[in-house]
Design an enzyme around this catalytic site. Structure first.
Site: not given
Ligand code: ZN
Length: 314
Positions: A19-20, A213, A215, A246, A255
């Site tokens: 997902r991310d 979470h 990064h 990002c 991440n």
């Molecule tokens: Zn994220």
């Protein structure tokens, strides 16, 4: 600060690469390959994965097959399958899919919230309440988790007031969220800030505050994981190969890398259930599948130190 937790209490890792990671990569990975990826993650000991997002396909065509990927993920024994859901319509799709959990993003930054979801944070809180009512009426056990994004700073707004993060944690729980987590969406956090904000939010949420979470945009990802762990966090999001860059910092790391996180905790004698060698092997395959996309992380270059050999499945 939670100092009573035993030093060797297990840490669990939710793999969020599908997902991310994939949402920040323009190309679309075929569904069959996502399934291969998930099967290998499961074989490497991953027991929780965020596998997609129920957003309109025109916005994120990479994740348009989320329902199919959830259907496969549900066949893997013991795997907790979560999906990201931005609104009530997405929540209905998550309930229909049979996912175990839905992750609702709530931006602590007013500017980010309006830019990203076209809603103020309090309008998102109201939507959380509607999603909880929908879930309850459906009879589903799909868990509702809220991720407080931009909790440590925002590319649009800059500083995010810690008191506002604490207020939104309380508001999300009051609206019906069963779990909350804090996310450093853009890689602005520092370890002291992480420890301080998690401690403040633990005071409000107790063990319902259940995810960190981070990064690695500026190289502090693992330092922030460690600070959160010291504050009592026992569950973290991560992406194999550190994907998930990002959009506001092109080329920057994404991440925290799952394999580096596994190494960090293995080196401290903290079990994660992850098979390091299997993760590294899968990372190599992922690099081929995403040919041309930058992968990140450190430990894959040199491998485990001799002192940790034999304990790879920590
Ligand atoms: Zn994220």
């Amino acid at each position: 600060m939670v100092t009573s937790a035993p030093a060797h209490a297990a840490v669990s890792v939710r793999e969020v690469g599908l997902r991310d990671g994939l949402q920040s990569i323009a190309r679309t990975m075929p569904t069959a390959r996502k399934i291969e990826w998930l099967r290998a993650l499961h074989a490497a000991g991953v027991r929780e994965a965020e596998v997609g997002s129920f957003v309109p396909a025109r916005l994120l065509p990479q994740l348009a097959d989320t329902a199919e990927v959830v259907a496969f993920a549900r066949t893997l024994p013991g795997l907790v399958t979560s999906v990201l859901v931005p609104n009530l319509r997405g929540a209905q799709a998550a309930l229909d899919s049979g996912a175990d959990a839905m992750l609702l993003p709530l931006s602590a930054s007013h500017a980010h919230s309006v830019a990203n979801l076209r809603k103020t944070p309090d309008e998102v809180v109201a939507e959380i309440g509607r999603i909880r009512a929908l879930r309850d009426a459906s009879g589903s056990k799909c868990l509702i988790e809220v991720g407080i994004s931009t909790a440590f700073g925002c590319t649009l707004q800059g500083l995010v007031d810690e008191a506002e993060v604490v207020r939104l944690v309380r508001a999300a729980l009051d609206a019906g969220a069963e779990r909350v987590g804090l996310a450093d969406t853009v890689g602005y956090a520092d370890p002291l800030q992480v420890a301080r904000l998690f401690e403040r939010c633990f005071a409000v949420a107790g063990d319902r505050l259940a995810c960190g979470h981070f990064h690695d945009t500026r190289g502090l990802g693992l330092a922030n994981v460690y600070a959160a762990w010291q504050a009592g966090v026992r569950r973290f999001d991560a992406c194999l190969g550190g994907i998930g860059g990002c959009p506001h910092a092109p080329g920057a790391s994404g991440n925290v890398a799952t394999e580096d996180l596994a190494y960090l905790f293995a080196s401290m004698g903290v079990p994660t259930g992850l098979d390091f060698d299997a993760l590294i092997a899968l990372r190599g395959r992922l690099a081929g599948w995403l040919d041309g996309e930058p992968l990140h992380g450190h430990v894959w270059r040199a491998g485990l130190p001799k002192t940790l050999r034999g304990q790879a499945r920590a």
